[in-house]
Design a protein around this motif. Structure first.
Motif, PDB file in Angstrom:
ATOM      1  N   ARG A   1       0.811  -1.224   0.000  1.00 36.41           N
ATOM      2  CA  ARG A   1       0.000   0.000   0.000  1.00 36.41           C
ATOM      3  C   ARG A   1       0.846   1.277   0.000  1.00 36.41           C
ATOM      4  O   ARG A   1       0.447   2.275  -0.589  1.00 36.41           O
TER       5      ARG A   1
ATOM      6  N   LYS B   1      -3.699   0.852   8.052  1.00 33.64           N
ATOM      7  CA  LYS B   1      -3.869  -0.346   7.214  1.00 33.64           C
ATOM      8  C   LYS B   1      -2.531  -1.068   7.086  1.00 33.64           C
ATOM      9  O   LYS B   1      -1.498  -0.413   6.935  1.00 33.64           O
TER      10      LYS B   1
ATOM     11  N   GLN C   1      -7.292  -3.556   8.920  1.00 30.66           N
ATOM     12  CA  GLN C   1      -7.501  -2.109   9.035  1.00 30.66           C
ATOM     13  C   GLN C   1      -8.025  -1.760  10.417  1.00 30.66           C
ATOM     14  O   GLN C   1      -8.784  -2.521  11.001  1.00 30.66           O
TER      15      GLN C   1
ATOM     16  N   GLU D   1      -3.668   6.388   6.908  1.00 35.54           N
ATOM     17  CA  GLU D   1      -4.333   7.205   5.885  1.00 35.54           C
ATOM     18  C   GLU D   1      -5.327   8.133   6.536  1.00 35.54           C
ATOM     19  O   GLU D   1      -6.165   7.683   7.330  1.00 35.54           O
ATOM     20  N   GLY D   2      -5.263   9.405   6.192  1.00 38.28           N
ATOM     21  CA  GLY D   2      -6.275  10.349   6.661  1.00 38.28           C
ATOM     22  C   GLY D   2      -7.630   9.941   6.111  1.00 38.28           C
ATOM     23  O   GLY D   2      -7.726   9.437   4.988  1.00 38.28           O
TER      24      GLY D   2
ATOM     25  N   VAL E   1     -11.023  10.133   4.354  1.00 32.64           N
ATOM     26  CA  VAL E   1     -11.545  10.952   3.261  1.00 32.64           C
ATOM     27  C   VAL E   1     -13.056  11.100   3.430  1.00 32.64           C
ATOM     28  O   VAL E   1     -13.767  10.100   3.575  1.00 32.64           O
TER      29      VAL E   1
ATOM     30  N   PHE F   1     -15.854  11.288   1.768  1.00 29.61           N
ATOM     31  CA  PHE F   1     -16.401  11.131   0.421  1.00 29.61           C
ATOM     32  C   PHE F   1     -17.928  11.090   0.437  1.00 29.61           C
ATOM     33  O   PHE F   1     -18.530  10.754   1.457  1.00 29.61           O
TER      34      PHE F   1
ATOM     35  N   GLU G   1     -18.550   6.068  -3.368  1.00 29.36           N
ATOM     36  CA  GLU G   1     -17.377   5.387  -3.921  1.00 29.36           C
ATOM     37  C   GLU G   1     -17.706   4.869  -5.314  1.00 29.36           C
ATOM     38  O   GLU G   1     -18.786   4.326  -5.542  1.00 29.36           O
TER      39      GLU G   1
ATOM     40  N   HIS H   1     -20.433  -0.689   0.125  1.00 23.65           N
ATOM     41  CA  HIS H   1     -19.848  -1.782   0.913  1.00 23.65           C
ATOM     42  C   HIS H   1     -20.690  -2.047   2.159  1.00 23.65           C
ATOM     43  O   HIS H   1     -21.335  -1.143   2.677  1.00 23.65           O
TER      44      HIS H   1
ATOM     45  N   ASN I   1      -8.425   5.497  -4.084  1.00 24.01           N
ATOM     46  CA  ASN I   1      -8.264   4.685  -2.873  1.00 24.01           C
ATOM     47  C   ASN I   1      -7.228   3.605  -3.130  1.00 24.01           C
ATOM     48  O   ASN I   1      -6.182   3.582  -2.494  1.00 24.01           O
ATOM     49  N   GLU I   2      -7.510   2.721  -4.080  1.00 26.56           N
ATOM     50  CA  GLU I   2      -6.507   1.700  -4.387  1.00 26.56           C
ATOM     51  C   GLU I   2      -6.696   1.160  -5.791  1.00 26.56           C
ATOM     52  O   GLU I   2      -7.727   1.379  -6.420  1.00 26.56           O
TER      53      GLU I   2
HETATM   54  P1  AMP Z   1      -9.687  -0.650   1.257  1.00 23.96           P
HETATM   55  O1  AMP Z   1      -9.412  -2.028   1.752  1.00 23.96           O
HETATM   56  O2  AMP Z   1      -8.511   0.248   1.324  1.00 23.96           O
HETATM   57  O3  AMP Z   1     -10.340  -0.653  -0.103  1.00 23.96           O
HETATM   58  O4  AMP Z   1     -10.800  -0.031   2.238  1.00 23.96           O
HETATM   59  C1  AMP Z   1     -12.079  -0.620   2.391  1.00 23.96           C
HETATM   60  C2  AMP Z   1     -13.128   0.459   2.568  1.00 23.96           C
HETATM   61  O5  AMP Z   1     -12.835   1.269   3.718  1.00 23.96           O
HETATM   62  C3  AMP Z   1     -13.194   1.459   1.414  1.00 23.96           C
HETATM   63  O6  AMP Z   1     -13.977   0.981   0.361  1.00 23.96           O
HETATM   64  C4  AMP Z   1     -13.818   2.666   2.111  1.00 23.96           C
HETATM   65  O7  AMP Z   1     -15.211   2.496   2.264  1.00 23.96           O
HETATM   66  C5  AMP Z   1     -13.165   2.627   3.463  1.00 23.96           C
HETATM   67  N1  AMP Z   1     -11.931   3.434   3.449  1.00 23.96           N
HETATM   68  C6  AMP Z   1     -10.697   3.001   3.160  1.00 23.96           C
HETATM   69  N2  AMP Z   1      -9.790   3.991   3.214  1.00 23.96           N
HETATM   70  C7  AMP Z   1     -10.460   5.105   3.539  1.00 23.96           C
HETATM   71  C8  AMP Z   1     -10.093   6.481   3.759  1.00 23.96           C
HETATM   72  N3  AMP Z   1      -8.815   6.899   3.666  1.00 23.96           N
HETATM   73  N4  AMP Z   1     -11.075   7.352   4.086  1.00 23.96           N
HETATM   74  C9  AMP Z   1     -12.356   6.955   4.190  1.00 23.96           C
HETATM   75  N5  AMP Z   1     -12.767   5.668   4.021  1.00 23.96           N
HETATM   76  C10 AMP Z   1     -11.848   4.759   3.698  1.00 23.96           C
END
Ligand code: AMP
Length: 355
Positions: free
Chosen positions: A107, A147, A158, A182-183, A185, A187, A190, A213, A266-267
């Motif tokens: 990451r 994470k 996480q 990670e700060g 976000v 949003f 998504e 999700h 995000n990723e």
């Molecule tokens: P990820 O495994 O990084 O895709 O994170 C899973 C879910 O967590 C994402 O789809 C978002 O709903 C939430 N999430 C992850 N990172 C962030 C972030 N920096 N700010 C807000 N929500 C986040």
């Protein structure tokens, strides 16, 4: 590898889960064959592939035999051990290439890569020890999410920090793994773009989907997503930028946060993606065929969307609703053939066409 691969050629697929299964079906539709390499027995992809090797990723002999039996190797997940890739790459090309894997396996590397490309990402900082978390908190602030750098998926690995006083608990939850803070976000929703790039550099993007999700696992993807025309263009340009920077061949998933200040990445996932399953019933050529076309050196197909679709994942006990869903009009069921229902386990999905 001679391109394009002729009908009858065999594609090697690392990973025998549902993504490998749907890739294998797509290969078969194009007259190609699949050889799946998977450590677990009775894998979903094995039911629909010509050959299955059941062996561990550290079995160099099995990997060698697998690589020798195929014209190209692709994969359904990004956390393949480097040593296994080394064995394969000495024999046959791996698509998408190693750089995409190297970046998406970590990451911190991924976030740095995206930022260097000029794309917006959440504020982030690497954390390798407890003191490092305090330093990272000064940079990324709270609320924030810690994470693990590697092996996270579906929200696993996480921990959320609402204030700096959550630092001890969050750090403990990482179990000593290197992490990235990670700060958070803010949003509104998504979305994701499923994008493809061919060997000669052509790029084709599917229409962005809007993702919801539940408990950290994708619940629904809806197309069209709520995006303005300019946001839609931005999303596609961002995906193309990533593909070109990686000299990528295949399908890539890009997850984005929609904020009033623009789209934040995000990723990325260097493979077909759960949020692209709607393409199976919304496009003439779906993400699985597009990926197979790309890795086989074929031209990309027409992925334009001809219907509005809502994809719903069937997770765990959702399987009990299958008899009822099977009777629904305009609903296409895709089941993965997994024998045991387990909480949180992806068992299938349904694409509902909106007319
Ligand atoms: P990820 O495994 O990084 O895709 O994170 C899973 C879910 O967590 C994402 O789809 C978002 O709903 C939430 N999430 C992850 N990172 C962030 C972030 N920096 N700010 C807000 N929500 C986040």
């Amino acid at each position: 590898m001679s391109n394009p691969l002729p009908v009858g050629a065999t594609i090697g697929i690392l990973g025998g889960g549902q993504l490998g299964r749907m890739l294998s079906v797509a290969a078969a539709r194009l007259g190609l064959r699949a050889h799946v390499f998977e450590p677990g027995a009775g894998a979903p992809a094995g039911h629909v592939s010509e050959v299955v090797t059941t062996a561990s990723y550290d079995d160099a002999q099995a990997l060698t035999a697998f690589a020798k039996s195929v014209s190209v190797v692709t994969y359904e997940f990004e956390n393949i051990p480097t040593a296994a890739l080394d064995v394969i790459e000495n024999i046959v090309p791996i698509r998408p290439g190693r750089e995409a894997l190297r970046i998406s396996q970590d990451r911190l590397t991924e976030k740095t890569f995206l930022q260097d490309l000029g794309l917006q990402v959440a504020p982030f900082a690497g954390v390798s020890d407890r003191a490092g978390l305090d330093v990272a908190l000064e940079q990324a602030g709270t609320p924030s999410i810690l994470k693990t750098r590697r092996f996270g998926y579906d929200g696993k690995g996480q921990s959320r920090l609402m204030s700096p006083s959550d630092a001890d608990t969050a750090f403990r939850e990482m179990g000593g793994e290197a992490a990235v803070l990670e700060g958070f976000v803010n949003f509104t929703h998504e979305v994701s773009v499923i994008a493809a790039r061919s060997e000669n550099g052509d790029v084709a993007c599917f229409d962005p989907g809007e993702n919801v999700h539940r408990d950290g696992i994708l619940h629904t993807t809806t197309v069209p997503a709520r995006l303005s025309a300019s946001q839609r263009t931005d999303a596609v340009l961002m995906a193309a930028k990533i593909l070109n920077a990686l000299d990528y061949v295949g399908v890539l998933g890009v997850e984005l946060f929609v904020t009033p200040g623009g789209l934040i990445v995000n990723e990325i996932a260097p493979r077909v993606h759960n949020s692209g399953h709607w393409t199976q019933n919304g496009c003439a050529v779906d993400q699985f065929e597009q990926h197979i076309r790309a890795v086989a050196g074929w031209p990309l197909g027409d992925g334009s969307r001809y219907a509005d679709v809502v994809m719903e994942n069937l997770i765990g006990d959702d399987m009990h609703r299958v008899p009822q869903i099977a009777r629904e009009k305009d609903a296409a069921l895709h089941l993965y053939g997994k024998a045991d229902i387990k909480p949180g386990r992806k068992m299938g999905h349904v694409n509902r066409i909106a007319r």
